[in-house]
Design a protein around this motif. Structure first.
Motif, PDB file in Angstrom:
ATOM      1  N   ALA A  55       0.826  -1.213   0.000  1.00 35.38           N
ATOM      2  CA  ALA A  55       0.000   0.000   0.000  1.00 35.38           C
ATOM      3  C   ALA A  55       0.857   1.259   0.000  1.00 35.38           C
ATOM      4  CB  ALA A  55      -0.931  -0.006   1.208  1.00 35.38           C
ATOM      5  N   ASP A  56       2.030   1.198   0.647  1.00 36.04           N
ATOM      6  CA  ASP A  56       2.863   2.390   0.840  1.00 36.04           C
ATOM      7  C   ASP A  56       3.987   2.556  -0.177  1.00 36.04           C
ATOM      8  OD1 ASP A  56       1.365   3.060   3.048  1.00 36.04           O
ATOM      9  OD2 ASP A  56       2.838   2.342   4.500  1.00 36.04           O
ATOM     10  N   TYR A  57       4.427   1.479  -0.833  1.00 35.19           N
ATOM     11  CA  TYR A  57       5.602   1.536  -1.693  1.00 35.19           C
ATOM     12  C   TYR A  57       5.256   1.140  -3.123  1.00 35.19           C
ATOM     13  CZ  TYR A  57       8.378   1.811   2.574  1.00 35.19           C
ATOM     14  OH  TYR A  57       8.912   2.202   3.772  1.00 35.19           O
ATOM     15  N   GLU A  58       6.006   1.698  -4.065  1.00 38.01           N
ATOM     16  CA  GLU A  58       5.912   1.294  -5.458  1.00 38.01           C
ATOM     17  C   GLU A  58       7.322   1.037  -5.964  1.00 38.01           C
ATOM     18  OE1 GLU A  58       5.829   5.833  -7.272  1.00 38.01           O
ATOM     19  OE2 GLU A  58       4.012   4.649  -7.294  1.00 38.01           O
ATOM     20  N   LEU A  59       7.450   0.116  -6.912  1.00 37.58           N
ATOM     21  CA  LEU A  59       8.751  -0.243  -7.468  1.00 37.58           C
ATOM     22  C   LEU A  59       9.309   0.926  -8.255  1.00 37.58           C
ATOM     23  CD1 LEU A  59      10.827  -2.515  -7.877  1.00 37.58           C
ATOM     24  CD2 LEU A  59       9.536  -3.210  -9.889  1.00 37.58           C
ATOM     25  N   VAL A  60      10.588   1.237  -8.057  1.00 35.67           N
ATOM     26  CA  VAL A  60      11.256   2.308  -8.782  1.00 35.67           C
ATOM     27  C   VAL A  60      11.548   1.804 -10.189  1.00 35.67           C
ATOM     28  CG1 VAL A  60      13.320   3.765  -8.902  1.00 35.67           C
ATOM     29  CG2 VAL A  60      12.263   3.264  -6.683  1.00 35.67           C
ATOM     30  N   LYS A  61      11.050   2.510 -11.189  1.00 34.17           N
ATOM     31  CA  LYS A  61      11.242   2.122 -12.594  1.00 34.17           C
ATOM     32  C   LYS A  61      12.591   2.617 -13.101  1.00 34.17           C
ATOM     33  CE  LYS A  61       6.947   0.688 -13.150  1.00 34.17           C
ATOM     34  NZ  LYS A  61       6.617  -0.662 -13.117  1.00 34.17           N
ATOM     35  N   GLY A  62      13.159   1.908 -14.076  1.00 36.60           N
ATOM     36  CA  GLY A  62      14.364   2.346 -14.749  1.00 36.60           C
ATOM     37  C   GLY A  62      15.648   2.154 -13.966  1.00 36.60           C
ATOM     38  N   GLN A  63      15.636   1.307 -12.948  1.00 39.43           N
ATOM     39  CA  GLN A  63      16.857   1.084 -12.181  1.00 39.43           C
ATOM     40  C   GLN A  63      17.687  -0.021 -12.812  1.00 39.43           C
ATOM     41  OE1 GLN A  63      16.027  -0.507  -8.271  1.00 39.43           O
ATOM     42  NE2 GLN A  63      14.150  -1.404  -8.987  1.00 39.43           N
ATOM     43  N   ILE A  64      18.965  -0.004 -12.542  1.00 40.15           N
ATOM     44  CA  ILE A  64      19.872  -1.030 -13.050  1.00 40.15           C
ATOM     45  C   ILE A  64      20.070  -2.079 -11.962  1.00 40.15           C
ATOM     46  CG2 ILE A  64      22.226  -1.504 -13.824  1.00 40.15           C
ATOM     47  CD1 ILE A  64      22.307   1.385 -14.877  1.00 40.15           C
ATOM     48  N   HIS A  65      19.816  -3.336 -12.299  1.00 42.35           N
ATOM     49  CA  HIS A  65      20.030  -4.439 -11.366  1.00 42.35           C
ATOM     50  C   HIS A  65      21.425  -4.995 -11.638  1.00 42.35           C
ATOM     51  CE1 HIS A  65      15.870  -4.492 -10.057  1.00 42.35           C
ATOM     52  NE2 HIS A  65      15.534  -4.312 -11.327  1.00 42.35           N
TER      53      HIS A  65
END
Length: 84
Positions: A55-65
């Motif tokens: 509910a509180d967090y969303e995945l950060v887009k465009g990150q390098i794994h």
């Protein structure tokens, strides 16, 4: 490790596959399978209930794994070595 954003704070988190106990500045906390283990910007770790986390967090887009990048690079090099 995937990064998640708590509007507007960014933390690292992993989904737990087993029960853990973590010592935090607020005392001992227990995490259950399905919960998330959060590492905040100060390096402190604490478990968070799955429903609350989602509910509180969303995945950060465009990150390098980096782990995936290294694995793919290793496989590419391994393939080139065997072909030569």
């Amino acid at each position: 490790m995937p990064k998640y954003r708590k509007k507007p704070i960014i933390v690292e988190a992993v989904k737990l596959t087993r029960s853990i106990t973590v010592e935090t500045s607020n005392g001992t906390m227990k995490g259950l399978p399905g919960d998330y283990l959060i590492t905040d910007e100060n390096g402190e770790q604490y478990p968070c209930d799955r429903d609350q986390f989602e509910a509180d967090y969303e995945l950060v887009k465009g990150q390098i794994h980096l782990k995936e990048l290294f694995q793919k690079s290793f496989m590419f090099l391994k393939t080139k070595i065997y072909k030569t």
